[in-house]
Design a protein around this motif. Structure first.
Motif, mmCIF file in Angstrom:
data_model
loop_
_atom_site.group_PDB
_atom_site.id
_atom_site.type_symbol
_atom_site.label_atom_id
_atom_site.label_comp_id
_atom_site.label_asym_id
_atom_site.label_seq_id
_atom_site.Cartn_x
_atom_site.Cartn_y
_atom_site.Cartn_z
ATOM 1 N N THR A 173 0.810 -1.233 0.000
ATOM 2 C CA THR A 173 0.000 0.000 0.000
ATOM 3 C C THR A 173 0.841 1.280 0.000
ATOM 4 O O THR A 173 0.353 2.338 -0.370
ATOM 5 N N ASP A 174 2.103 1.180 0.423
ATOM 6 C CA ASP A 174 2.934 2.386 0.495
ATOM 7 C C ASP A 174 4.047 2.389 -0.544
ATOM 8 O O ASP A 174 4.524 3.447 -0.923
ATOM 9 N N SER A 175 4.465 1.197 -0.985
ATOM 10 C CA SER A 175 5.632 1.116 -1.868
ATOM 11 C C SER A 175 5.251 0.629 -3.264
ATOM 12 O O SER A 175 5.339 1.371 -4.245
ATOM 13 N N VAL A 176 4.787 -0.635 -3.371
ATOM 14 C CA VAL A 176 4.398 -1.170 -4.693
ATOM 15 C C VAL A 176 3.242 -0.347 -5.288
ATOM 16 O O VAL A 176 3.014 -0.352 -6.494
ATOM 17 N N VAL A 177 2.541 0.392 -4.438
ATOM 18 C CA VAL A 177 1.463 1.262 -4.909
ATOM 19 C C VAL A 177 1.927 2.122 -6.099
ATOM 20 O O VAL A 177 1.162 2.381 -7.032
ATOM 21 N N HIS A 178 3.193 2.518 -6.103
ATOM 22 C CA HIS A 178 3.693 3.345 -7.220
ATOM 23 C C HIS A 178 3.695 2.556 -8.531
ATOM 24 O O HIS A 178 3.294 3.075 -9.565
ATOM 25 N N GLU A 179 4.168 1.298 -8.467
ATOM 26 C CA GLU A 179 4.178 0.485 -9.697
ATOM 27 C C GLU A 179 2.751 0.154 -10.127
ATOM 28 O O GLU A 179 2.489 0.003 -11.314
ATOM 29 N N LEU A 180 1.835 0.037 -9.144
ATOM 30 C CA LEU A 180 0.448 -0.285 -9.514
ATOM 31 C C LEU A 180 -0.178 0.861 -10.300
ATOM 32 O O LEU A 180 -1.130 0.676 -11.054
ATOM 33 N N ASP A 181 0.376 2.052 -10.126
ATOM 34 C CA ASP A 181 -0.040 3.162 -11.000
ATOM 35 C C ASP A 181 0.823 3.219 -12.259
ATOM 36 O O ASP A 181 0.316 3.334 -13.369
ATOM 37 N N ALA A 182 2.145 3.137 -12.082
ATOM 38 C CA ALA A 182 3.060 3.418 -13.201
ATOM 39 C C ALA A 182 3.040 2.343 -14.287
ATOM 40 O O ALA A 182 3.126 2.663 -15.475
ATOM 41 N N VAL A 183 2.918 1.069 -13.888
ATOM 42 C CA VAL A 183 3.001 -0.005 -14.899
ATOM 43 C C VAL A 183 1.853 0.091 -15.919
ATOM 44 O O VAL A 183 2.105 0.138 -17.123
ATOM 45 N N PRO A 184 0.590 0.147 -15.479
ATOM 46 C CA PRO A 184 -0.481 0.289 -16.494
ATOM 47 C C PRO A 184 -0.372 1.585 -17.286
ATOM 48 O O PRO A 184 -0.698 1.620 -18.476
ATOM 49 N N TRP A 185 0.130 2.641 -16.631
ATOM 50 C CA TRP A 185 0.295 3.934 -17.317
ATOM 51 C C TRP A 185 1.363 3.815 -18.411
ATOM 52 O O TRP A 185 1.173 4.285 -19.530
ATOM 53 N N LEU A 186 2.476 3.143 -18.094
ATOM 54 C CA LEU A 186 3.536 2.964 -19.094
ATOM 55 C C LEU A 186 3.056 2.080 -20.241
ATOM 56 O O LEU A 186 3.253 2.394 -21.411
ATOM 57 N N ALA A 187 2.426 0.971 -19.875
ATOM 58 C CA ALA A 187 2.090 -0.048 -20.879
ATOM 59 C C ALA A 187 0.778 0.232 -21.597
ATOM 60 O O ALA A 187 0.454 -0.439 -22.576
ATOM 61 N N GLY A 188 0.009 1.199 -21.101
ATOM 62 C CA GLY A 188 -1.259 1.541 -21.750
ATOM 63 C C GLY A 188 -2.287 0.428 -21.636
ATOM 64 O O GLY A 188 -3.100 0.233 -22.547
ATOM 65 N N SER A 189 -2.273 -0.290 -20.513
ATOM 66 C CA SER A 189 -3.225 -1.400 -20.360
ATOM 67 C C SER A 189 -3.448 -1.679 -18.870
ATOM 68 O O SER A 189 -2.497 -1.627 -18.086
ATOM 69 N N PRO A 190 -4.684 -1.980 -18.476
ATOM 70 C CA PRO A 190 -4.952 -2.217 -17.044
ATOM 71 C C PRO A 190 -4.403 -3.557 -16.540
ATOM 72 O O PRO A 190 -4.096 -4.448 -17.329
ATOM 73 N N ILE A 191 -4.314 -3.667 -15.220
ATOM 74 C CA ILE A 191 -3.822 -4.913 -14.594
ATOM 75 C C ILE A 191 -4.946 -5.948 -14.596
ATOM 76 O O ILE A 191 -6.073 -5.649 -14.204
ATOM 77 N N ARG A 192 -4.601 -7.188 -15.037
ATOM 78 C CA ARG A 192 -5.619 -8.251 -15.033
ATOM 79 C C ARG A 192 -5.456 -9.154 -13.805
ATOM 80 O O ARG A 192 -6.412 -9.537 -13.175
#
Ligand code: ISE
Length: 339
Positions: A173-192
């Motif tokens: 909730t405090d750390s990986v939270v950044h990748e949970l935003d950045a990864v779909p933003w970079l890749a242009g696709s939501p997390i499945r």
């Protein structure tokens, strides 16, 4: 908004709040800190040394009632975000809110519902990595298709150490939270789907923490992302991402600055923590927000809807952290209000 300089109220003068006070006073143009909203007198006093003209209020509602602010930066801990944001929305005041929007999807949902009753989005969420130059360049590279389709992202997120209050769930909730935003933003696709793996534990971590963890995300477009999350790596702070394409690869987040050859070694200074690693990104996100408030658009970055989607991903991530297995995420349809 007609004021020459936006009167900002900074709510919370802890680590990030104090950092934002300095930023707004010294590095952002078109705004100044008019109010420091902080019940702790020591913290409030320290922040006022940076913004000597600012008025101190114990609560945000007092500052709003006094008509003292045009916009607010919320930097109190996440569990206090919901009531603070809802009051600001009721007063129709633009908000910059530090991540996370809120700690759980239910409260984030209540916020996006309240915001959609207004004429336009009022909340920008502090996912600062979107304002890091290399992140933005990587996103453009992915979208350009220059090296073919994106296949995988390898993300490294390492902290030298963490505060005593940091607990196991905060890995998500405090750390990986950044990748949970950045990864779909970079890749242009939501997390499945999301999965969390534990391996050998770092014996240098405090007893309460079992880490590092490896998080595996599968995106709706088939891209896989793995995230190494370490929070007691001792030597410094690193956030790197390597993108793998059909015909190439790209790496961001390498240490920069002077390289020295000394005593038979090559060395370069590494960051100690996020405040310097992402200093430029924090400056840029606040400048962009201030500009948006000044031109009346209010938000030009991650919206509350993005914050809500990340809260859903965190909830799934916590389930994976506690119970193992692959956890599915429901796809949400983004309302036109946020498009
Ligand atoms: C911290 O709260 C942050 O937001 C940092 O960016 C992150 O690297 C760190 O792990 C968190 O604790």
């Amino acid at each position: 908004m007609t004021h020459d300089s936006i009167r900002v109220g900074v709510v919370g003068a802890g680590l990030m709040g104090a950092d934002h006070v300095t930023r707004i006073q010294h590095r952002v143009s078109g705004a100044h800190v008019e109010a420091i909203i902080e019940p702790d007198a020591t913290r409030a006093g320290a922040a006022r040394e940076v913004a000597p003209e600012a008025r101190i209020f114990a609560g945000m509602d007092d500052a709003l009632a006094a008509g003292a602010v045009d916009a607010v930066v919320i930097a109190v801990p996440g569990q206090f975000h919901e009531p603070t944001i809802l009051s600001a929305l009721e007063a129709r005041v633009p908000v910059f809110c530090e991540k996370p929007l809120t700690p759980d999807p239910e409260s984030s949902r209540r916020i996006v519902e309240a915001e959609q009753r207004l004429d336009k989005p009022h909340i920008q969420v502090g996912f600062m990595r979107r304002f890091d130059r290399e992140y933005a360049q990587l996103r453009e590279l992915i979208a350009s298709g220059l090296s073919g389709e994106l296949l995988m992202l390898h993300c490294i997120h390492r902290n030298a150490g963490v505060a005593e209050a940091y607990n196991q769930e905060m890995l998500i909730t405090d750390s990986v939270v950044h990748e949970l935003d950045a990864v779909p933003w970079l890749a242009g696709s939501p997390i499945r789907t999301i999965e969390v793996k534990y391996g050998r534990r770092n014996s240098l971590a405090p007893d309460r923490l079992r880490e590092p963890i490896l998080v595996l995300l599968e995106l709706a477009n088939g891209v896989l992302a793995n995230i190494e999350m370490s929070v007691n790596i001792q030597f410094g702070y690193q956030v790197r991402t390597e993108a793998v394409f059909e015909s190439g690869a790209a790496l961001i987040g390498q240490p920069a600055g002077v390289q020295q050859w000394r005593d038979g070694q090559i060395c370069r200074r590494e960051h100690a923590d996020f405040t310097t690693r992402f200093a430029d990104a924090y400056d840029r996100e606040l400048q962009v927000w201030v500009d948006a408030v000044r031109d009346g658009t209010n938000v030009n970055g991650p919206t509350a809807w993005d914050g809500y989607e990340v809260a859903l991903a965190c909830e799934a991530g916590l389930r994976a952290l506690h119970h193992g297995g692959v956890v599915d995420l429901d796809q949400q349809e983004r309302p036109a209000f946020y498009s």
